[in-house]
Enzyme design. Structure first.
Site, PDB file in Angstrom:
ATOM      1  N   CYS A  90       0.562  -1.236   0.262  1.00 22.27           N
ATOM      2  CA  CYS A  90       0.067  -0.242  -0.110  1.00 22.27           C
ATOM      3  C   CYS A  90       0.832   0.975   0.318  1.00 22.27           C
ATOM      4  CB  CYS A  90      -0.745  -0.412   1.312  1.00 22.27           C
ATOM      5  SG  CYS A  90      -2.367  -1.358   0.940  1.00 22.27           S
ATOM      6  N   HIS A  93      -1.129   8.289   6.240  1.00 14.05           N
ATOM      7  CA  HIS A  93      -1.273   6.826   5.589  1.00 14.05           C
ATOM      8  C   HIS A  93      -2.607   6.909   6.468  1.00 14.05           C
ATOM      9  CE1 HIS A  93      -1.203   3.227   3.530  1.00 14.05           C
ATOM     10  NE2 HIS A  93      -1.130   2.423   4.875  1.00 14.05           N
ATOM     11  N   HIS A 101      -9.763   2.536   0.996  1.00 11.20           N
ATOM     12  CA  HIS A 101      -7.978   2.071   1.453  1.00 11.20           C
ATOM     13  C   HIS A 101      -7.711   1.820   0.361  1.00 11.20           C
ATOM     14  CE1 HIS A 101      -4.078   1.275   1.496  1.00 11.20           C
ATOM     15  NE2 HIS A 101      -4.286   1.177   2.817  1.00 11.20           N
TER      16      HIS A 101
END
Lengths: 329, 414
Positions: free
Chosen positions: B171, B304, B341
């Protein structure tokens, strides 16, 4: 002045030999016959690990073992003090496809509620690189490239650039690819398929000299070019790499190539025809290791370093995009 | 690394909030969330049956409604078959169009491409395994799954002939792709690089993330005391990077500047974050040094901020370790409750969000934030966007495997 990059450790896991057996195996290797995949045999990851693992995909086994061999040859010992200055970059076209398949088959059979988290965490393409970072305390610059047949060459280029930029002192770089049934189905490659891994310890010449490391090779220059009709990109990248390395084409003593299929192999001879003496044969990594796609560039580099001289190592993918390295053994 | 300034001259975004950059930014600043029920596969058994799906008809899921304006894509039959590849192509096409790069008037061999993905063509992968179980041949599906499928499609359709690669750093991939693309320009390997990330929601990916308990059973609420995990989404974010002087010379829109970046790894655990945030701390420090920016010059951090218990604490600790008291004086927000996400696309879309924040002087909120956590004690811009003068922003990304990336972005007007 651009720092010179040297190779101080090589770890090869191949069908013709592993570790110290690689160079003798390469010398006696004969082109594969038939369509049977070329598997790495007599390999047990336990022989290369100080720790016990619950589960590893074969791709992770190859990554860990090849990095272990390279680090040991280079005399680089895992160290908490310097871990932020040591990084890793590996390439693979397919990653951990075997574990992905196991995970997804079980998921489809049992449902999402019973999905296996262990298998899932070992199915990422970057799992082998991450595991190697943990195992060998490589907390610096980090990357997994999944650019098909260019993957390990891209990883090597990233490592070279990282060292030249002063972002790390030591980089583990290379690539891995393993045989799997999905890969056999997906492959546009001509048989036989192959598997293998090669990891290299790269550092600047100054850094290697300061710690008294033995040098097994040098990466003089790397250049890349994007998709192009047939061999034009290769011609462009090879010419640029030779110019950057300040190597006269007549100095080239060997040419190695990695490509996903025989169609591309033909491009490679044509792309290099105007650049290097025609007396220099272009040797194809897949004619020794089978088609190893993402690992091809790294395996071709390992093969090139087995002989003295200056070699041009090129990787070309299905679109004609390529990465060329000029290396000295 | 040669000292060349890197301009960002084009952006393209597609996610659950919209099929182009302006739609997505409008929704973010309005505090809207695109999270809703999963419709593209049966979510039974997942910890959460909601996610950030790209609405049908917006992500070229219903061709020819929004065919990419790419060369060679005029025929609906030639639409990419996999969702992830479609998303990447939509964002790439928008980014190139907004940068105003005409490959007929520049050298296409000098325009590179850095794509990134966690799961490749994951919807094709799931279809492949299903077909295989039924004894059907599905070779084409597996080819669409390849990690380099989207990159090859983009290069082919847009006519990019410069260096081309694909990063899969979980990610943090999209952010790393942008940093790597900038390096290709700094090193003189390309004059312009299209860079970013893409991923699509698929059962296999969500089932795995659900099994890891990364996914919350309720709402994603980053930095909140009652956070219990994240919610995933799908889409793509792409930017066009160019050397600053060359970009200005051709009159390109300067949307911002990549001042510096860093990538590293915790070297700690495959799925658990280092609770002290040591890796994130180092990534932030190295990125700021690369940018030549002191910590007190940062005006905004796009975190994040997954909403997972340990990560949010680790990220907060890292920010405080590097910024000191200044950490308490700047807004820090996570757009994940709004977009989901976005996996490999997350870092790219969040970097683009920083550009919008700098342009408009507005920072997007952290939605679903109700209860402060003593361990997460920064200003997380709860629930409503806020006016703020932002000249330097940092975008932080992390991923499974322990990867961390920090991007330092500036307005690019100096």
């Amino acid at each position: 002045m651009t720092p010179r990059i040297v190779i101080t450790g090589i770890g090869a896991i191949t069908a013709v030999g592993i570790g110290d057996a690689f160079i003798p195996g390469l010398a006696t290797a004969s082109p594969p016959t038939g369509a049977e995949p070329l598997a790495v045999s007599d390999f047990a990851v336990e022989d290369y690990l100080d720790t016990t693992k619950t589960y590893l995909d074969r791709a992770s086994e190859f990554a860990l073992a090849s990095a272990n061999l390279a680090l040991k040859q280079a005399g680089v010992v895992p160290d908490a003090e310097t871990r932020w200055r040591r990084g890793i970059a590996l390439g693979t076209a397919y990653g951990c496809l075997d574990t992905m398949e196991k995970f997804t088959e079980a998921l489809h059979a049992k449902g999402a509620r019973l999905a296996n988290p262990l298998l899932f965490s070992h199915s990422y393409a970057n799992t082998p690189t991450g595991l190697a970072a943990i195992e060998y305390q490589l907390a610096g610059p980090h990357a997994t490239f999944c650019s098909g047949a260019l993957a390990s060459a891209d990883a090597l280029a990233f490592a070279v650039d990282t060292l030249r930029a002063g972002r790390a002192d030591v980089m583990v770089a290379g690539g891995f690819e393993v045989l799997s049934e999905p890969r056999r189905q997906a492959s546009e490659e001509q048989p036989p398929l192959g598997e293998g891994a090669a990891a290299f310890i790269l550092e600047t010449a100054d850094h290697a000299e300061k710690r008294g490391a033995r040098v097994y090779g040098r990466i003089l220059a790397i250049a890349a070019a994007g998709p192009s009709a047939v061999w034009k990109a290769l011609e462009r990248a090879a010419a640029e790499a030779l110019a950057l390395a300040r190597v006269d084409p007549k100095q080239i003593t060997a040419a190695w190539s990695a490509s996903p299929c025989r169609r591309v192999e033909g491009w490679q001879r044509a792309g290099l025809a105007h650049l290097i003496p025609t007396a220099i044969p272009v040797r194809h990594a897949c004619a020794i290791f089978g088609s190893t796609e993402g690992a091809g560039g790294a395996l071709a580099l390992a093969a090139a370093l087995a002989q003295p001289g200056v070699a041009l190592v090129s990787s070309v993918d299905r679109t004609g995009a390529c990465v060329c390295m000029v290396v000295g053994a | 690394m040669p000292d060349r300034r890197i301009a960002i001259t084009g952006v393209g975004v597609i996610c659950c909030l919209g099929a182009n950059a302006s739609e997505v930014w409008e929704a973010l600043r309005a505090g809207r969330s695109g999270i809703g029920p999963i419709t593209k596969f049966d979510p039974t058994g997942l910890r959460n049956t909601e996610a950030g799906e790209v609405p049908v008809g917006r992500g070229c899921l219903s061709p020819p409604a929004c065919l990419p304006l790419a060369a060679g894509s005029g025929d609906p039959a030639l639409q990419p078959e996999d969702d992830a590849t479609r998303f990447a192509l939509v964002a790439a096409t928008e980014a190139m169009a907004s940068a105003g790069i005409d490959l007929n008037t520049c050298d296409p061999t000098r325009v590179g491409l850095v794509c990134s993905t966690n799961f490749g063509g994951a919807t094709s992968w799931d279809a492949f395994v299903s077909a295989q179980a039924q004894g059907e041949s599905a070779t084409a599906l597996l080819r669409r799954f390849r990690f380099d499928d989207a990159g090859d499609e983009i290069a082919s359709r847009l006519g990019l002939q410069g260096p081309k690669t694909v990063i899969s750093n979980s990610c943090s991939s999209g952010a790393h792709a942008i940093g790597h693309g900038a390096d290709l320009i700094r090193l003189g390997r390309a004059d312009a690089v299209l860079a970013g990330g893409h991923d699509a929601l698929a059962l296999s990916a969500l089932a795995g993330l659900s099994a890891l308990r990364t996914i919350t059973a309720e709402k994603c609420r980053p930095f909140d005391l009652n956070r219990s995990g994240t919610i995933f989404g799908e889409g793509a974010g792409m930017v066009v990077l160019e050397e600053m002087t060359a970009a200005r010379r051709r009159g390109a829109p300067i949307l911002g500047e990549l001042l510096g970046y860093a990538v590293n790894n915790n070297a700690y655990h495959m799925t658990a974050p280092d609770k002290d945030g040591a890796g994130l701390t180092m990534a932030l420090r190295v990125a700021l040094a690369d940018a030549g920016v002191s910590p007190n010059r940062i005006d905004y951090i796009s975190a994040h901020g997954t909403g997972t218990s340990y990560h949010d604490v680790a990220e907060t600790r890292a920010i405080k370790a590097v910024l000191g008291d200044h950490a308490y004086r700047l807004p820090v927000s996570s757009i994940k409750p709004a977009t989901g996400h976005l996996m490999a696309a997350a870092g790219a879309v969040e970097a683009i969000t920083c550009l919008w924040a700098m342009r408009d002087g507005i920072v997007p909120p952290t939605l679903n934030y109700d209860t402060p956590d003593p361990d997460c004690d920064l200003d997380y811009v709860p629930n409503h966007a806020r006016e703020a003068s932002v000249r330097v922003a940092v975008s932080i990304s992390s991923g499974i495997g322990g990867n961390n990336v920090a991007l330092v972005l500036g307005k690019g007007d100096a």
